[in-house]
Design an enzyme around this catalytic site. Structure first.
Site, PDB file in Angstrom:
ATOM      1  N   HIS A  46       0.836  -1.204   0.000  1.00 18.82           N
ATOM      2  CA  HIS A  46       0.000   0.000   0.000  1.00 18.82           C
ATOM      3  C   HIS A  46       0.873   1.258   0.000  1.00 18.82           C
ATOM      4  CE1 HIS A  46      -3.473  -2.568   0.852  1.00 18.82           C
ATOM      5  NE2 HIS A  46      -4.235  -1.511   0.669  1.00 18.82           N
ATOM      6  N   TYR A  65       0.798  19.147  -0.814  1.00 16.64           N
ATOM      7  CA  TYR A  65       0.615  20.589  -1.004  1.00 16.64           C
ATOM      8  C   TYR A  65       1.737  21.377  -0.330  1.00 16.64           C
ATOM      9  CZ  TYR A  65      -1.320  25.250  -0.215  1.00 16.64           C
ATOM     10  OH  TYR A  65      -1.501  26.599  -0.142  1.00 16.64           O
TER      11      TYR A  65
END
Length: 505
Positions: free
Chosen positions: A434, A496
């Site tokens: 994952h 971000y």
């Protein structure tokens, strides 16, 4: 004489009536006419008597039921109560809540319709197909993800060549094991290095390429194991492979089907059928469907195209604005606003996850299986009824579960490890992949996906010991609905901060 005349007239009238009503042609032969007439008269009287008796017998039960009905009405007037539980009480035994379920569906549709309308009024139409294409390609003349997928054929041929040499005895088992280990190691590290160091590789393209390489890694590992088991059995002259069912006995096959046995399976055709088949576990003889159903194939294709378009629409129109508006609360560490954004993101994220499940595990895998006439179509089971976390992970992704059980969990048990250690190792392996599929394409390592997967172990223990039935099922749904958007927000925030805020400063 008068009496005789009267009787004669009556007799003649009865004879005329009987002969006219029954359309009977009776011819007088030697006195038989009088005897026949007498028998008909007797039969007529007995018929009327039988009808009266039947009418009386029918009237008696009707009269009795009428009397009972009157008594029942009188009793209802006097008493209208009896000892009974309310329907919503658990002791009532009432279980038919279909109307409540329909009400929940209607309320869900109405509430989401309101959110959708509010989103359109606030942001307008945000769907942009050009932006979707830019997620896959930075430069229209540079296709690094596609080139990376093409290069994966090298690892397939290395695995096939190694197995052929092992079957001939040209390689020792140790040499073949080393070649397979090196091949599988490069299979994971090479695409990760390309994604990290090639600037033109986009995050979405890198994620798709790494997903394909991960599937290929699991398939080639299974290919290596099954052929090793076949060699082990061939040395002891065995004809049946009990661990993998790779050399089934003839009764597993219908008349006319050709069975493949080791080493006849070591062909390019057999290898690539396994590579494209919707399974991770290799067998020499897969179950096959009798024919390709064109209508079934077209329905699955239509579903694939429809859900791709719908997913892109929901992502651009619904999820992206929520994520963009979540940056300021995350920077300010405003807990209440962060919680509100998390709950807002949970609904579209969960809908996208459900659509992805249906698109991949039902539409896409059934489409591939139908094309290849692959017979085993159990790609998932009833994970939505999961009352424990363990049951969910065992049933929502059957191909991965079969691979883990066959090639990882049971081999650990055979080597003497306990069930708890083996289960923890399976979750650790899943957590690694994952994180591998998220952090590498984003080019940042935050371990949110890894932590989320490893957190399933204590959650599984807690739900299994303290929550049962509907409470356990609700806990599983909560972990799915809340856990995923939390990880999404964490990765988006870190991405971000790394790429935009620092650049602006």
């Amino acid at each position: 004489m008068t009496d005789l005349n009267v009787n004669g007239v009556l007799t003649r009238r009865r004879r005329a009536t009987l002969t006219a009503g029954r359309v009977a042609t009776v011819q007088p032969v030697n006195g038989a006419f009088a005897a026949g007439t007498a028998s008909l008269v007797t039969a007529d009287f007995s018929l009327h008597d039988g009808q009266k008796i039947r009418e009386r017998s029918l009237e008696r039960p009707a009269a009795k039921s009428e009397k009972k009905k009157r008594k029942g009405e009188m009793g209802d007037r006097l008493s209208c109560h009896q000892a009974q539980e309310s329907l919503l009480s658990s002791s009532s035994g009432y279980r038919n809540y279909r109307g409540v379920l329909n009400w929940c569906v209607v309320m869900l549709v109405l509430s989401n319709a309101r959110l959708f309308l509010e989103n359109l009024l606030k942001y307008g139409i945000l769907v942009d197909p050009i932006q979707v294409i830019s997620l896959f390609l930075n430069d229209p003349y540079s296709w690094p993800a596609a080139c990376l997928v093409i290069v994966s054929n090298v690892f397939i041929f290395v695995a096939l060549y190694t197995e052929r040499q092992l079957s001939k005895g040209s390689f020792s088992e140790f040499a073949g094991f080393l070649v397979h280990c090196i091949n599988l190691s490069i299979l994971l590290t090479f695409p990760a290095a390309v994604v990290l160091w090639v600037p033109s590789m986009t995050s979405v393209g890198g994620a798709i390429a790494l997903g394909i390489y991960t599937i290929l890694f699991l398939k080639l590992y299974s290919y290596k194991d099954v052929n090793l088991w076949c060699r082990e059995l061939s040395t002891v002259k065995a004809k049946k492979l009990s661990r993998s069912l790779s050399c089934p006995s003839p009764q597993h096959f219908k008349a006319g089907e050709q069975k493949v046995c080791y080493p006849g399976n070591l062909t390019i055709k057999d290898m690539y059928y396994f590579i494209f088949a919707p399974t991770l576990c290799y067998e020499l003889n897969f179950p096959r469907s009798p024919k390709i159903r064109i209508r079934f194939l077209l329905r699955r294709l239509f579903e694939m195209l429809f859900f791709i378009q719908l997913s892109v629409f929901l992502t651009q129109q619904w999820m992206v604005p929520i994520i963009q508006s979540s940056m300021k609360p995350l920077e300010d560490m405003d807990l209440s606003r962060m919680t509100e954004r998390l709950l807002r993101l949970a609904v579209p994220n969960h809908l996208l996850w459900l659509m992805f499940f249906y698109w991949f595990f039902h539409s896409s895998m059934n489409f591939t299986a139908e094309l290849l006439r692959f017979g085993d179509r159990q790609f998932y089971r009833d994970w939505w009824n999961s009352e424990t976390v363990t049951y969910f992970w065992q049933n929502w992704n059957i191909p991965v579960h079969k691979w883990c059980l066959r090639h990882f969990y049971k081999p650990l048990l055979r080597r003497g490890f306990s069930k708890m250690v083996s289960q923890s190792a399976v979750f650790f392996l899943s957590a690694f992949f994952h994180e591998y599929l998220v952090s590498v394409p984003l080019r940042m390592f935050r371990l949110w996906a890894f932590t989320g997967m490893m957190a399933q172990l204590p959650l599984a223990w807690f739900v299994g010991h303290f929550l049962q039935g509907n409470y356990g099922n609700a806990a599983v749904w909560m972990s799915i609905i809340i856990g995923q958007p939390f990880a999404v927000l964490m990765y988006v925030h870190d991405y971000y901060v790394m790429h935009y805020r620092n650049g602006a400063q």
